[in-house]
Enzyme design. Structure first.
Site, PDB file in Angstrom:
ATOM      1  N   ASN A  88       0.831  -1.207   0.000  1.00  0.00           N
ATOM      2  CA  ASN A  88       0.000   0.000   0.000  1.00  0.00           C
ATOM      3  C   ASN A  88       0.862   1.252   0.000  1.00  0.00           C
ATOM      4  O   ASN A  88       1.921   1.298   0.627  1.00  0.00           O
ATOM      5  CB  ASN A  88      -0.917   0.010   1.224  1.00  0.00           C
ATOM      6  CG  ASN A  88      -1.873  -1.176   1.218  1.00  0.00           C
ATOM      7  OD1 ASN A  88      -2.071  -1.800   0.176  1.00  0.00           O
ATOM      8  ND2 ASN A  88      -2.440  -1.501   2.364  1.00  0.00           N
ATOM      9  N   HIS A 105       5.882  -0.773  -2.768  1.00  0.00           N
ATOM     10  CA  HIS A 105       5.368  -0.064  -3.948  1.00  0.00           C
ATOM     11  C   HIS A 105       5.401   1.457  -3.773  1.00  0.00           C
ATOM     12  O   HIS A 105       4.705   2.173  -4.487  1.00  0.00           O
ATOM     13  CB  HIS A 105       3.933  -0.531  -4.270  1.00  0.00           C
ATOM     14  CG  HIS A 105       3.881  -1.941  -4.784  1.00  0.00           C
ATOM     15  ND1 HIS A 105       2.727  -2.695  -4.826  1.00  0.00           N
ATOM     16  CD2 HIS A 105       4.861  -2.744  -5.274  1.00  0.00           C
ATOM     17  CE1 HIS A 105       2.995  -3.896  -5.331  1.00  0.00           C
ATOM     18  NE2 HIS A 105       4.281  -3.957  -5.599  1.00  0.00           N
ATOM     19  N   ALA A 215     -10.690  -7.734   7.368  1.00  0.00           N
ATOM     20  CA  ALA A 215      -9.406  -7.603   8.063  1.00  0.00           C
ATOM     21  C   ALA A 215      -9.568  -6.983   9.449  1.00  0.00           C
ATOM     22  O   ALA A 215      -8.862  -7.368  10.394  1.00  0.00           O
ATOM     23  CB  ALA A 215      -8.448  -6.761   7.219  1.00  0.00           C
TER      24      ALA A 215
END
Ligand code: OAD
Length: 228
Positions: A88, A105, A215
């Site tokens: 993320n 990323h 989650a």
């Protein structure tokens, strides 16, 4: 490193950050070729800057959820025995209190200079072509790893994944490599593997155990099991 947790867009979904491949994902309305490739940026830098400027601004509107908070609590308990590897680009792990986070990323809250390679912390827009604080040239781009580019810290991640005893993936579709390959790497290195996801991922079959659900419920439950 005893525990490696790989997180994806699903861990931030309940904070209100859109995932990539679910129906309301960011691909909707924006072709990935346009906003997530170096070629798209070369073609239309304004569009790409507007897109990431909007996402960077959007960070102010979201908060970490119990899944991020549970991973921060796990770091309090395990210290250096935990590494969070996130795909993320949001900052919700850090805002929940995690310190041991690798953004493979990139990060929305950084820019990257295409000339000198500096990666300054960046909270403003990039559309108006501000100068790079390191070299002074107007060559800043979002510090986001696009398709066709090499993710950050692959050596460090590789060592952590091959050396861990437990590998856990949270909220990631298993569609993008190399992250999608880490479960197989961990398993072949002798780690136990656990997937926490709303539904099956493309790599669920490689995990020793798969738990299905949101989650914000599954991660706190699992952390409580692990550290009481
Ligand atoms: P995806 O959008 O591909 O997948 C999100 C995953 O989260 C799916 O497997 C969903 O089932 C799951 N999910 C959604 N809501 C959830 C919830 N509340 N609780 C648990 N799981 C939930 O996102 P990523 O796998 O992170 O790369 O995508 C990987 C990479 O693709 C991104 O980092 C991005 C994109 O290209 C770059 O920007 C370089």
């Amino acid at each position: 490193m005893r525990v490696v947790v790989l997180t994806g867009a699903g861990i931030s979904a309940e904070s209100g950050v859109a995932t990539f491949r679910d129906s309301d994902g960011l691909w909707e309305g924006h072709d990935v070729e346009d906003v997530a490739t170096p070629e798209g940026f070369a073609r239309d830098p304004e569009l790409v800057h507007r897109f990431y400027d909007a996402r960077r601004r959007g960070l102010a509107l979201v908060e970490p959820n119990p899944a991020h908070q549970a991973l921060a609590a796990l770091e309090d308990a395990l210290g250096e025995d935990l590494l969070v590897v996130t795909q993320n680009v949001d900052d919700l792990h850090e805002r929940a209190g995690s310190h041991r986070v690798v953004h493979m990323h990139g990060e929305l809250r950084r820019a990257r200079c295409e000339v000198c390679g500096a990666r300054p912390v960046w909270d403003a827009d990039l559309l108006d072509a501000p100068p790079c604080p390191a070299c002074g040239r107007a060559t800043l781009r979002p510090d986001v790893v696009w398709f066709g580019e090499v993710p950050y810290e692959l050596g460090l991640i590789d060592r952590a994944v091959t050396g861990c005893a437990l590998f856990v993936a949270v909220g990631t579709s298993g569609a993008v490599y190399p992250a999608a390959g880490y479960v197989a790497l961990a398993a072949s290195s002798g780690a136990r593997t656990l997937e926490l996801n709303l539904g099956p991922s493309a790599v669920s079959r490689y995990f020793d155990e798969v738990r299905t659900g949101p989650a914000a419920q599954l991660v706190p439950q699992w952390v409580a099991e692990l550290v009481g």
